[in-house]
Design an enzyme around this catalytic site. Structure first.
Site, PDB file in Angstrom:
ATOM      1  N   LYS A   1      24.350  24.092 -33.511  1.00 49.05           N
ATOM      2  CA  LYS A   1      23.019  23.682 -33.040  1.00 49.05           C
ATOM      3  C   LYS A   1      22.575  22.310 -33.572  1.00 49.05           C
ATOM      4  O   LYS A   1      21.802  21.618 -32.929  1.00 49.05           O
ATOM      5  CB  LYS A   1      21.965  24.735 -33.411  1.00 49.05           C
ATOM      6  CG  LYS A   1      22.083  26.025 -32.597  1.00 49.05           C
ATOM      7  CD  LYS A   1      20.950  26.980 -32.933  1.00 49.05           C
ATOM      8  CE  LYS A   1      21.100  28.284 -32.170  1.00 49.05           C
ATOM      9  NZ  LYS A   1      19.932  29.161 -32.318  1.00 49.05           N
TER      10      LYS A   1
ATOM     11  N   ASP B   1      14.393  28.407 -28.729  1.00 42.47           N
ATOM     12  CA  ASP B   1      14.115  29.478 -29.700  1.00 42.47           C
ATOM     13  C   ASP B   1      12.624  29.453 -30.072  1.00 42.47           C
ATOM     14  O   ASP B   1      12.028  30.493 -30.362  1.00 42.47           O
ATOM     15  CB  ASP B   1      14.945  29.296 -30.975  1.00 42.47           C
ATOM     16  CG  ASP B   1      16.437  29.523 -30.725  1.00 42.47           C
ATOM     17  OD1 ASP B   1      16.777  30.311 -29.821  1.00 42.47           O
ATOM     18  OD2 ASP B   1      17.254  28.903 -31.433  1.00 42.47           O
TER      19      ASP B   1
END
Ligand code: ATR
Length: 299
Positions: A82, A118
């Site tokens: 990420k 997220d």
């Protein structure tokens, strides 16, 4: 559906025109995203399919460049890539830049934009599943690494939140995350060690507890980040970002104390739904996406 009609419907979905979406991770075989996204794409009748690629750390740049080379609509990025994808992108959304992590790449005519859905996922799950349209003024977060960064950014972005208490086994990491987020949010951030005394004191007046550590995740489902004997109270809503098992030890402790508790499955669904919207401009069916999970018992 029979296996024969299954394979027929799969063959009917993939054409010369079908564009590809993917998740990259290492490992990635456990990911729910292909099942969830393909179900949503099929329900919408879109000419897209979604696959998972296990990408070694040294090949992250090649994998991101493939989004352009293969004219893919976009990509999801999971652990451990990420942060590593960021240097290969052309632009970052504000939340991806502040969190320092990207889980969704959007391909806009060869220009790659990094997003962090997220952040949307946790707020949508708290709103839709836990019924928290407005968050409590004091929020406690366990953890200080990748997942906790997104959760902390999300919570700090809500104007009704006045105090955010970060608890981490390595308190220096909580201190550095608190300093970083304090640079832009009006909320007061505190950093604490993840000890029984600190938790007892710090949870007493908190309205929401979010576990953003990996403690309690399968196969270590007997573990909890909160030691027994630490006073969870009936007014505390607990959200555990762990979703396997669907009822974690922490959730059982919270419910035994009279509070409501939820697992992270809906956060995963909502982050995926937001990524779907970014890639297609369309809203997916949340129900279809949820149907790939075993439902967690109500809290
Ligand atoms: P990462 O590689 O992203 O750090 P991780 O090792 O699973 O992933 O850790 C994620 C979070 O869970 C961290 O906040 C970690 O605490 P540290 O910063 O002290 O490492 C926390 N964590 C992991 N195992 C833990 C344990 N057994 N007890 C308490 N916290 C734990």
């Amino acid at each position: 559906m029979t296996p024969a009609s299954d394979s027929l419907s799969f063959a009917n979905r993939i054409h010369g025109t079908t564009r590809v979406l993917a998740v990259i991770g290492h490992p990635v075989a456990h990911s729910f995203s292909p099942a969830m996204q393909n179900a949503a794409l099929a329900a919408r009748g879109l000419d897209l399919c979604y696959v998972a690629f296990d990408v070694n750390p040294e090949a992250v740049g090649d994998a991101v460049r493939a989004v352009c080379a293969l004219k893919m609509s976009g990509m999801n990025v999971t652990v451990p890539h990420k942060e590593a994808v960021i240097p290969f992108l052309d632009e970052l959304s504000e939340e991806a830049s502040r969190v320092g992590a990207v889980n969704t790449i959007q391909n806009v005519d060869g220009r790659l934009i990094g997003h962090n859905t997220d952040v949307y996922g946790i707020l949508a799950a708290l709103r839709e599943t836990a019924g928290l349209a407005t968050l409590p003024s004091t929020v406690a977060i366990l953890g200080a690494s990748g997942a906790a960064r997104g959760v902390t950014y999300a919570v700090c972005s809500r104007p009704e939140v006045a105090t955010v208490r970060l608890f981490n086994r390595t308190p220096e990491k909580a201190e550095s995350l608190a300093r970083e987020m304090s640079a832009w949010t009006a909320a007061t951030l505190e950093a604490h060690p993840l000890t029984p005394d600190a938790l007892r004191e710090g949870l007493a007046d908190a309205g929401l507890l979010i576990n953003a550590t990996s403690v309690g995740m399968h196969p270590y489902s007997d573990a909890s980040p909160v030691p027994d004997g630490v006073g969870l109270h009936p007014g505390l809503v607990t959200y555990d970002i762990v979703f396997n098992p669907p009822v974690t030890r922490l959730m059982r402790q919270a419910r035994a104390a009279g509070g409501r508790a939820y697992c992270g499955a809906d956060m995963l669904v909502h982050q995926g739904a937001r990524a779907f919207e970014i890639w297609t401009g369309l809203t997916p069916s949340i129900e279809v996406m949820k149907s790939v999970f075993t439902p967690a018992p109500e809290g």
